[in-house]
Design a protein around this motif. Structure first.
Motif, PDB file in Angstrom:
ATOM      1  N   ARG A 284      -3.902  24.841  -8.668  1.00  0.00           N
ATOM      2  CA  ARG A 284      -5.527  24.360  -8.553  1.00  0.00           C
ATOM      3  C   ARG A 284      -4.875  22.805  -7.024  1.00  0.00           C
ATOM      4  N   PRO A 285      -5.836  22.663  -6.887  1.00  0.00           N
ATOM      5  CA  PRO A 285      -5.850  21.116  -5.930  1.00  0.00           C
ATOM      6  C   PRO A 285      -5.870  20.189  -6.176  1.00  0.00           C
ATOM      7  N   ARG A 286      -4.319  19.450  -5.628  1.00  0.00           N
ATOM      8  CA  ARG A 286      -3.590  18.160  -6.122  1.00  0.00           C
ATOM      9  C   ARG A 286      -4.674  16.976  -5.297  1.00  0.00           C
TER      10      ARG A 286
ATOM     11  N   SER B  90      -8.622  11.431  -3.576  1.00  0.00           N
ATOM     12  CA  SER B  90      -9.283  12.544  -3.141  1.00  0.00           C
ATOM     13  C   SER B  90      -8.336  14.427  -3.683  1.00  0.00           C
ATOM     14  N   THR B  91      -8.977  14.799  -3.525  1.00  0.00           N
ATOM     15  CA  THR B  91      -8.252  15.961  -3.423  1.00  0.00           C
ATOM     16  C   THR B  91      -8.224  16.445  -2.107  1.00  0.00           C
ATOM     17  N   ASP B  92      -8.656  16.461  -1.244  1.00  0.00           N
ATOM     18  CA  ASP B  92      -8.643  17.527   0.370  1.00  0.00           C
ATOM     19  C   ASP B  92      -8.485  16.585   0.998  1.00  0.00           C
ATOM     20  N   ALA B  93      -6.859  17.446   1.964  1.00  0.00           N
ATOM     21  CA  ALA B  93      -5.840  16.481   1.913  1.00  0.00           C
ATOM     22  C   ALA B  93      -6.243  15.640   3.488  1.00  0.00           C
TER      23      ALA B  93
ATOM     24  N   VAL C 116       1.261  -1.168   0.342  1.00  0.00           N
ATOM     25  CA  VAL C 116       0.153  -0.608   0.143  1.00  0.00           C
ATOM     26  C   VAL C 116       0.709   1.539  -0.171  1.00  0.00           C
ATOM     27  N   GLY C 117       0.493   2.209  -1.236  1.00  0.00           N
ATOM     28  CA  GLY C 117       0.755   3.671  -1.012  1.00  0.00           C
ATOM     29  C   GLY C 117       0.538   4.419  -1.270  1.00  0.00           C
ATOM     30  N   ILE C 118       1.006   5.568  -1.323  1.00  0.00           N
ATOM     31  CA  ILE C 118       0.477   6.971  -1.924  1.00  0.00           C
ATOM     32  C   ILE C 118       1.205   7.753  -2.734  1.00  0.00           C
ATOM     33  N   THR C 119       0.614   7.847  -4.029  1.00  0.00           N
ATOM     34  CA  THR C 119       0.773   8.930  -4.807  1.00  0.00           C
ATOM     35  C   THR C 119      -0.129   9.616  -4.740  1.00  0.00           C
ATOM     36  N   SER C 120       0.809  10.551  -6.371  1.00  0.00           N
ATOM     37  CA  SER C 120       0.192  11.434  -7.130  1.00  0.00           C
ATOM     38  C   SER C 120      -0.541  11.512  -8.286  1.00  0.00           C
ATOM     39  N   ALA C 121      -2.308  11.715  -8.212  1.00  0.00           N
ATOM     40  CA  ALA C 121      -2.019  11.855  -9.556  1.00  0.00           C
ATOM     41  C   ALA C 121      -1.256  12.580 -11.083  1.00  0.00           C
ATOM     42  N   GLU C 122      -0.514  13.143 -11.084  1.00  0.00           N
ATOM     43  CA  GLU C 122      -0.191  14.328 -11.581  1.00  0.00           C
ATOM     44  C   GLU C 122       1.175  14.095 -11.558  1.00  0.00           C
ATOM     45  N   GLU C 123       1.055  13.782 -13.001  1.00  0.00           N
ATOM     46  CA  GLU C 123       2.088  13.420 -14.152  1.00  0.00           C
ATOM     47  C   GLU C 123       2.807  15.011 -14.170  1.00  0.00           C
ATOM     48  N   PRO C 124       4.527  14.529 -13.580  1.00  0.00           N
ATOM     49  CA  PRO C 124       5.159  15.374 -13.555  1.00  0.00           C
ATOM     50  C   PRO C 124       6.122  15.892 -14.703  1.00  0.00           C
ATOM     51  N   GLY C 125       5.595  15.832 -16.192  1.00  0.00           N
ATOM     52  CA  GLY C 125       5.452  16.295 -17.424  1.00  0.00           C
ATOM     53  C   GLY C 125       5.070  16.874 -18.293  1.00  0.00           C
ATOM     54  N   THR C 126       4.127  16.586 -17.681  1.00  0.00           N
ATOM     55  CA  THR C 126       2.829  17.249 -18.745  1.00  0.00           C
ATOM     56  C   THR C 126       2.992  19.151 -18.054  1.00  0.00           C
ATOM     57  N   PRO C 127       3.240  19.540 -17.823  1.00  0.00           N
ATOM     58  CA  PRO C 127       3.025  21.373 -17.718  1.00  0.00           C
ATOM     59  C   PRO C 127       4.014  21.637 -18.793  1.00  0.00           C
TER      60      PRO C 127
ATOM     61  N   GLY D 176       2.624  35.874 -23.768  1.00  0.00           N
ATOM     62  CA  GLY D 176       3.597  35.224 -22.702  1.00  0.00           C
ATOM     63  C   GLY D 176       2.983  35.344 -21.559  1.00  0.00           C
ATOM     64  N   PHE D 177       2.519  37.043 -21.422  1.00  0.00           N
ATOM     65  CA  PHE D 177       1.287  36.952 -19.760  1.00  0.00           C
ATOM     66  C   PHE D 177       0.409  35.923 -20.024  1.00  0.00           C
ATOM     67  N   GLY D 178      -0.249  35.467 -21.038  1.00  0.00           N
ATOM     68  CA  GLY D 178      -1.619  35.219 -20.791  1.00  0.00           C
ATOM     69  C   GLY D 178      -1.178  33.157 -20.473  1.00  0.00           C
ATOM     70  N   LEU D 179       0.172  33.293 -20.825  1.00  0.00           N
ATOM     71  CA  LEU D 179       0.930  31.670 -20.584  1.00  0.00           C
ATOM     72  C   LEU D 179       0.738  31.221 -19.407  1.00  0.00           C
ATOM     73  N   ALA D 180       1.443  32.406 -18.555  1.00  0.00           N
ATOM     74  CA  ALA D 180       2.113  32.569 -17.717  1.00  0.00           C
ATOM     75  C   ALA D 180       0.860  32.776 -16.599  1.00  0.00           C
ATOM     76  N   ALA D 181      -0.184  33.147 -17.281  1.00  0.00           N
ATOM     77  CA  ALA D 181      -1.193  32.877 -16.097  1.00  0.00           C
ATOM     78  C   ALA D 181      -1.624  31.836 -16.488  1.00  0.00           C
ATOM     79  N   ALA D 182      -1.844  31.223 -17.597  1.00  0.00           N
ATOM     80  CA  ALA D 182      -2.666  29.574 -17.544  1.00  0.00           C
ATOM     81  C   ALA D 182      -1.402  28.460 -16.575  1.00  0.00           C
ATOM     82  N   ALA D 183      -0.125  29.328 -16.688  1.00  0.00           N
ATOM     83  CA  ALA D 183       0.763  28.089 -15.687  1.00  0.00           C
ATOM     84  C   ALA D 183       0.484  28.176 -14.174  1.00  0.00           C
ATOM     85  N   LEU D 184       0.315  29.438 -13.787  1.00  0.00           N
ATOM     86  CA  LEU D 184       0.288  30.175 -12.021  1.00  0.00           C
ATOM     87  C   LEU D 184      -1.314  29.268 -11.684  1.00  0.00           C
ATOM     88  N   VAL D 185      -2.492  29.236 -12.878  1.00  0.00           N
ATOM     89  CA  VAL D 185      -3.894  28.439 -12.679  1.00  0.00           C
ATOM     90  C   VAL D 185      -3.405  27.002 -12.156  1.00  0.00           C
TER      91      VAL D 185
END
Length: 146
Positions: free
Chosen positions: A94-96, A114-117, A36-47, A81-90
């Motif tokens: 977001r909840p992990r 779950s996204t609720d830690a 049994v282990g805990i992992t993150s659902a996020e893929e690290p290379g996607t962003p 570029g400002f649009g890309l930076a804003a999208a990256a910050l949003v």
């Protein structure tokens, strides 16, 4: 049967781990859970891939503007570029999403997500306690009282 956690979407007892979703209910025997282990659902290379793709599209769109006037192309790339930076910050804010995974009867399964830690930690702690209490006592425990 001891109850370790009971919530709207999960229940952990001394014998079962039950995960309820709006479409289904899955139950697992505690004694059959392994690794049994805990992992993150996020893929690290996607962003990084998304950012590189967006940059390539912006450069391709700025090329015709460069031929008309370099000032238009620079202004377009600056605003984009400002649009890309804003999208990256949003995306970053977001909840992990967290996952509890295990091997159940030889197959890798997703026990809970779950996204609720706070709730996720309560469920994972209850499962850890249920697994620890389900272990057979070792021979060293017999000598502890002596």
């Amino acid at each position: 049967m001891r109850l370790y956690y009971r919530g709207p979407d999960a229940m952990v007892t001394s014998e079962h781990f039950v995960h309820r979703t709006p479409t289904s209910t899955r139950a697992f025997l505690i004694r059959d859970l392994r690794d049994v282990g805990i992992t993150s659902a996020e893929e690290p290379g996607t962003p990084i891939v998304t950012l590189a793709g967006g940059t390539a599209i912006l450069l391709a769109a700025a090329l015709p503007l460069w031929k008309i006037s370099p000032l238009y192309a620079i202004g377009f790339l600056g605003l984009a570029g400002f649009g890309l930076a804003a999208a990256a910050l949003v995306r970053r804010n977001r909840p992990r999403s967290w996952l509890l995974q295990a091997t159940y009867r030889g197959q890798t399964v997703e026990l809970y997500a779950s996204t609720d830690a706070r709730v996720f930690n309560q469920v994972s702690r209850a499962l850890r306690r249920a697994i620890e209490d389900a272990r057979p006592p070792s021979s060293w425990d017999d000598f502890a009282a002596a």
